[in-house]
Design a protein around this motif. Structure first.
Motif, short mmCIF file in Angstrom:
data_model
loop_
_atom_site.label_atom_id
_atom_site.label_comp_id
_atom_site.label_asym_id
_atom_site.label_seq_id
_atom_site.Cartn_x
_atom_site.Cartn_y
_atom_site.Cartn_z
N GLU A 92 0.72 -1.15 0.00
CA GLU A 92 -0.01 -0.08 -0.02
C GLU A 92 0.74 1.34 -0.13
O GLU A 92 0.62 2.25 -0.80
CB GLU A 92 -0.86 0.17 1.18
CG GLU A 92 -2.09 1.08 1.37
CD GLU A 92 -2.89 1.01 0.07
OE1 GLU A 92 -3.47 1.81 -0.57
OE2 GLU A 92 -3.12 -0.43 -0.39
N TYR A 93 2.04 1.19 0.62
CA TYR A 93 3.03 2.25 0.57
C TYR A 93 3.45 2.29 -0.78
O TYR A 93 3.68 3.66 -1.09
CB TYR A 93 3.99 2.13 1.61
CG TYR A 93 3.94 2.34 2.91
CD1 TYR A 93 3.94 3.83 3.31
CD2 TYR A 93 3.76 1.53 3.97
CE1 TYR A 93 3.90 4.24 4.65
CE2 TYR A 93 3.73 1.67 5.55
CZ TYR A 93 3.68 3.33 5.73
OH TYR A 93 3.42 3.78 6.80
N ARG A 94 3.81 1.43 -1.38
CA ARG A 94 4.14 1.41 -2.84
C ARG A 94 3.03 1.93 -3.52
O ARG A 94 3.57 2.78 -4.68
CB ARG A 94 4.48 -0.09 -3.39
CG ARG A 94 5.00 -0.06 -4.78
CD ARG A 94 5.20 -1.52 -5.14
NE ARG A 94 5.83 -2.35 -4.43
CZ ARG A 94 7.10 -2.69 -4.44
NH1 ARG A 94 7.91 -1.74 -5.21
NH2 ARG A 94 7.80 -3.29 -3.50
N TYR A 95 1.82 1.45 -3.57
CA TYR A 95 0.85 2.13 -4.38
C TYR A 95 0.52 3.46 -4.29
O TYR A 95 0.59 4.42 -5.16
CB TYR A 95 -0.64 1.64 -4.29
CG TYR A 95 -1.85 2.21 -4.76
CD1 TYR A 95 -2.10 1.73 -5.88
CD2 TYR A 95 -2.53 3.11 -4.04
CE1 TYR A 95 -3.39 2.45 -6.64
CE2 TYR A 95 -3.49 3.72 -4.42
CZ TYR A 95 -4.08 3.20 -5.73
OH TYR A 95 -5.32 3.99 -6.30
N SER A 96 0.81 4.07 -2.97
CA SER A 96 0.49 5.41 -2.44
C SER A 96 1.79 6.16 -3.25
O SER A 96 1.48 7.48 -3.72
CB SER A 96 0.70 5.62 -1.11
OG SER A 96 -0.46 4.79 -0.67
N ALA A 97 2.87 5.74 -3.13
CA ALA A 97 4.21 6.46 -3.86
C ALA A 97 3.69 6.60 -5.46
O ALA A 97 4.17 7.71 -5.89
CB ALA A 97 5.45 5.67 -3.34
N ALA A 98 3.25 5.68 -5.88
CA ALA A 98 2.95 5.59 -7.38
C ALA A 98 2.16 6.81 -7.79
O ALA A 98 2.08 7.85 -8.51
CB ALA A 98 2.29 4.37 -7.82
N ARG A 99 0.90 6.97 -6.75
CA ARG A 99 0.19 7.98 -7.04
C ARG A 99 0.63 9.29 -6.86
O ARG A 99 0.29 10.25 -7.76
CB ARG A 99 -1.23 7.71 -6.21
CG ARG A 99 -1.98 6.68 -6.31
CD ARG A 99 -3.01 6.63 -7.55
NE ARG A 99 -4.02 7.49 -7.02
CZ ARG A 99 -5.07 7.57 -7.80
NH1 ARG A 99 -5.18 7.44 -8.92
NH2 ARG A 99 -6.14 8.41 -7.31
N ALA A 100 1.35 9.58 -5.72
CA ALA A 100 2.25 10.57 -5.48
C ALA A 100 3.05 11.15 -6.84
O ALA A 100 3.19 12.31 -7.13
CB ALA A 100 2.86 10.75 -4.38
N ARG A 101 3.70 9.96 -7.25
CA ARG A 101 4.51 10.35 -8.47
C ARG A 101 4.06 10.87 -9.43
O ARG A 101 4.35 11.91 -10.19
CB ARG A 101 5.33 9.05 -8.72
CG ARG A 101 6.23 9.25 -9.80
CD ARG A 101 6.42 7.89 -10.48
NE ARG A 101 5.30 7.34 -11.00
CZ ARG A 101 5.10 5.92 -11.01
NH1 ARG A 101 5.83 5.14 -10.44
NH2 ARG A 101 3.92 5.40 -11.31
N ASP A 102 2.67 10.21 -9.96
CA ASP A 102 1.89 10.59 -11.04
C ASP A 102 1.38 11.87 -10.92
O ASP A 102 0.74 12.53 -11.78
CB ASP A 102 0.83 9.38 -11.27
CG ASP A 102 1.44 8.22 -11.50
OD1 ASP A 102 2.60 8.25 -11.94
OD2 ASP A 102 0.75 7.17 -11.52
N ALA A 103 1.13 12.39 -9.60
CA ALA A 103 0.53 13.70 -9.47
C ALA A 103 1.60 14.86 -9.54
O ALA A 103 1.17 15.89 -9.39
CB ALA A 103 0.05 13.78 -7.97
N GLY A 104 2.82 14.28 -9.65
CA GLY A 104 3.94 15.28 -10.05
C GLY A 104 4.33 15.93 -8.46
O GLY A 104 5.23 17.20 -8.77
N LEU A 105 4.46 15.12 -7.57
CA LEU A 105 4.93 15.98 -6.24
C LEU A 105 6.47 15.72 -6.37
O LEU A 105 7.14 14.88 -7.12
CB LEU A 105 4.45 15.11 -5.16
CG LEU A 105 3.06 15.38 -4.64
CD1 LEU A 105 2.37 14.27 -3.97
CD2 LEU A 105 3.05 16.70 -3.75
N ASP A 106 7.00 16.47 -5.74
CA ASP A 106 8.45 16.77 -5.49
C ASP A 106 9.20 15.75 -4.61
O ASP A 106 10.14 15.33 -4.76
CB ASP A 106 9.20 18.05 -5.27
CG ASP A 106 8.65 19.19 -6.32
OD1 ASP A 106 9.09 18.93 -7.52
OD2 ASP A 106 7.75 20.14 -5.76
N GLY A 107 8.39 15.24 -3.61
CA GLY A 107 8.96 14.50 -2.61
C GLY A 107 7.64 13.71 -2.06
O GLY A 107 6.76 14.07 -1.91
#
Length: 653
Positions: free
Chosen positions: A154-169
């Motif tokens: 679930e951490y992995r999934y969340s990170a993917a969504r954050a990456r796709d949203a264009g977050l810097d970190g």
């Protein structure tokens, strides 16, 4: 920044991971209280406008995207309280769309944007049956290995969504009762498998989550952790242990920064430290951490001004400072510092209404000193459509705020105050220990009224005839409250004082009993004042808990102070009679009575009764007269300023 800037460390750029920051100020998460980014269009606009105002001011790093990871529970189980929401923000169907919108706006304003990944421990999952607090009675569900593995994914999934949203970190939450902290802590983790025992084992869950996130985001996105430098509860890890944990996390090569904080959700200090602590009190711990690792260190905790931020950075306490409540109180914090206008910075008082209103009282987000906070979406404070002459009678918090707002919208404002100084009962409160920031706030208000052109008349008690003959288009009555004297036998005895008398200097005997009929700070502040001066103090409450409206984010600090000084508490007892050397109390449930003897002074901390007599005389004589503040119903500072804001908005229409 000029070479002569008094804040050379604050305004020096720095690179952390992939983020090039224009200065050393980060704004830690708190936007969930302002508006739901994934709610209605209006809620999202409110949320984005709030952060945009801080980014436009110059904040270089907005760690503002709330990041609850999905909390999987078996069908039919209903978590309650903070854990009631199990979906998790990253599972919201419009997550990527809304976060990308926020990121676009904040990037345009020059700020980097990051999100936390959080899972609160014990709601209901936990590493073992141990909980982090003796005040936490609900027993948790002990996690199996497959459940840990499911969370890692679930951490992995969340990170993917954050990456796709264009977050810097991304920042993993290893603090303040997060489940990852519960695994790290010997207090809450007594497992005997590969997730318990040694530090390497206790950190395994965190490292697996970090590894999954890093695998998903790659090297193009910054990754860090926010962790508690020490645990406050006996049996938790110490500051020395915290250094070892930090070094171990650094050794994994997975993270780009460490965000160092202090406190627990319930204790002394809480993780949102109130007014009882010194500015940046724990920056020394962060400095020791910074010396022990090579990663950049962010320090957050009572960084109350740009000057304090400069001190922390200059002394080596951190590479970046987090400033949340100071930025709630003053959205132009950095601009005013750069322009040399520090005297115009609205000071945070540290009362924590910004969080207690929502989480303790279920009221909308609000700042006690800045009623504009969360209204950024409405644009600049409006100019009055029909500028008029406004007379404000009463110079307490409500009257001062109304006068300032009305003058700033273009009205001609005059303020009359019966006392020789502005501030009303809040000025009396500033004489209690730890209330110095409230005194700063009153001084700021006086300067503000002067800048806004408000005509202030002190030492003048208004009469109805005088107000009616003044000729103002609008009159606002903010005449405050008078002390409430409960109908108790013996209340008029010579040894009975009011809290205001004591704070204003009235002498008391050695042993003092306080009749506390107030659910907020005043009785506790009075006990602090008296015990600091060597008095033996007993507080009698008719309710089950002292300071019921303070919430866990402020209550622990003052209760710890009072306990260390031997202040005694009696609860569920109503004082029904006052004797020459004590009182008679009655249990509010059983009705049983008891006489308490041996007290020299009885002090009433029973709030106030509204003083609306002038309003009563004027309401039929004038075309437009308003009543506000304690004169309507006695409450605290945040209620006064928010009511003034609402009325000033109506007057501007």
């Amino acid at each position: 920044m000029t070479p002569e800037s008094p804040y050379p460390h604050v305004f020096r750029p720095i690179t952390i991971g992939t983020m090039r920051l224009r200065n050393r100020v980060m704004v830690p998460p708190h936007g969930s209280a302002v508006g739901d980014l994934w709610g209605t269009e209006r809620e999202a606009a409110r949320h984005i406008a709030y952060w945009e105002a801080r980014a436009k001011d110059g904040a270089s790093w907005i760690d503002g995207v709330r990041g609850r990871v999905r909390n999987p529970v078996v069908p039919g189980f209903e978590p309650s309280g903070y854990g009631a929401g199990t979906l998790g923000n990253y599972r919201e169907p419009n997550y990527v769309e809304r976060v990308r919108e926020l990121v676009t706006v904040l990037h345009r304003a020059g700020a980097a944007v990051t999100s936390q990944l959080t899972v609160i421990g014990g709601v209901p999952q936990a590493p073992s049956t141990r909980t982090s607090s003796p005040m936490q009675a609900a027993r948790p569900h002990v996690m199996r290995r497959d459940e840990i593995a499911g969370y890692v994914e679930e951490y992995r999934y969340s990170a993917a969504r954050a990456r796709d949203a264009g977050l810097d970190g991304i920042e993993l939450h290893l603090n303040h009762d997060d489940m990852l902290e519960w695994f790290l802590s010997p207090l809450t983790n007594d497992r005997d498998d590969e997730y318990g025992g040694s530090l390497e084992n206790r950190a395994r869950f965190a490292v697996e989550a970090l590894s999954a996130v890093r695998e998903e985001i790659g090297s193009g996105t910054t990754l860090g952790v926010r962790f508690t430098m020490r645990e406050e509860a006996p049996g938790g890890y110490t500051a020395e242990d915290g250094l070892v944990i930090a070094q171990y996390l650094e050794s994994t090569g997975l993270i780009d920064f460490l965000h160092a904080v202090i406190g627990s959700p319930w204790g002394d200090p809480s993780y949102i430290q109130p007014q009882y602590y010194r500015s940046a009190e724990w920056a020394g711990l962060a400095g020791a951490l910074r010396a022990a690792v090579s990663l950049p260190v962010v320090y957050t905790g009572r960084v109350t001004s740009v000057a304090v931020a400069e001190e922390v950075l200059a002394s080596g306490g951190a590479d970046v400072v987090g400033m949340a409540r100071a930025y709630i109180a003053e959205p132009r914090l950095l601009t005013k510092a750069l322009d040399g206008r520090e005297d115009e910075v609205r000071p945070c008082v540290g009362g924590n209404d910004c969080i207690s209103r929502q989480y303790a009282e279920r009221l909308p987000f609000g700042c006690a000193v800045n009623p504009h906070a969360s209204h950024e979406v409405d644009g600049p404070w409006p100019k009055a459509a029909r500028p008029r002459a406004l007379l404000v009678v009463g110079g307490g918090p409500a009257g001062m705020e109304l006068a300032g707002l009305a003058a700033e919208s273009g009205h001609a404002v005059e303020l009359w105050e019966a006392a020789d100084e502005l501030g009303g009962q809040l000025r009396t409160a500033t004489k209690a220990p730890s209330f110095d920031r409230y005194a700063d706030y009153l001084r700021w208000q006086v300067r503000r009224l002067d800048r806004a052109g408000v005509r202030v008349r002190l030492g003048h008690r208004a009469t109805a005839d005088e107000v009616a003959g003044h000729g103002a288009d609008v009159v606002a009555v903010a005449t405050g409250a008078v002390p409430h004297r409960p109908p108790i036998d013996g209340v008029d005895g010579p040894h009975v004082l009011d809290i205001r008398d004591v704070l204003d200097g009235a002498a008391t005997g050695k042993r003092v009993l306080v009749i506390a009929r107030d659910d907020h700070l005043p009785p506790l502040g009075l006990a602090d004042h008296l015990s600091e001066r060597g008095r033996e103090v007993t507080l009698v409450y008719a309710v089950a808990q002292a300071g019921a409206l303070l919430g866990r984010y402020i209550l622990g600090g003052i209760l710890a102070r009072l306990h260390k000084r031997g202040v005694a508490f009696r609860q569920l007892e109503e004082v029904v009679a006052i004797h020459p050397d004590g009182v008679r109390v009655r249990n509010v449930y059983s009705g049983a009575t008891e006489d308490l003897h041996g007290f020299d002074t009885i002090v009433l901390a029973c709030g106030g009764d509204s003083d609306a007599s002038l309003y009563g005389e004027l309401r039929e004589r004038l075309p437009e007269v308003h009543l506000l503040g304690d004169a309507y119903a006695p409450r605290r500072l945040v209620a006064a300023t928010r009511q003034a804001y609402a009325l000033a908005g109506l007057l501007a229409e």
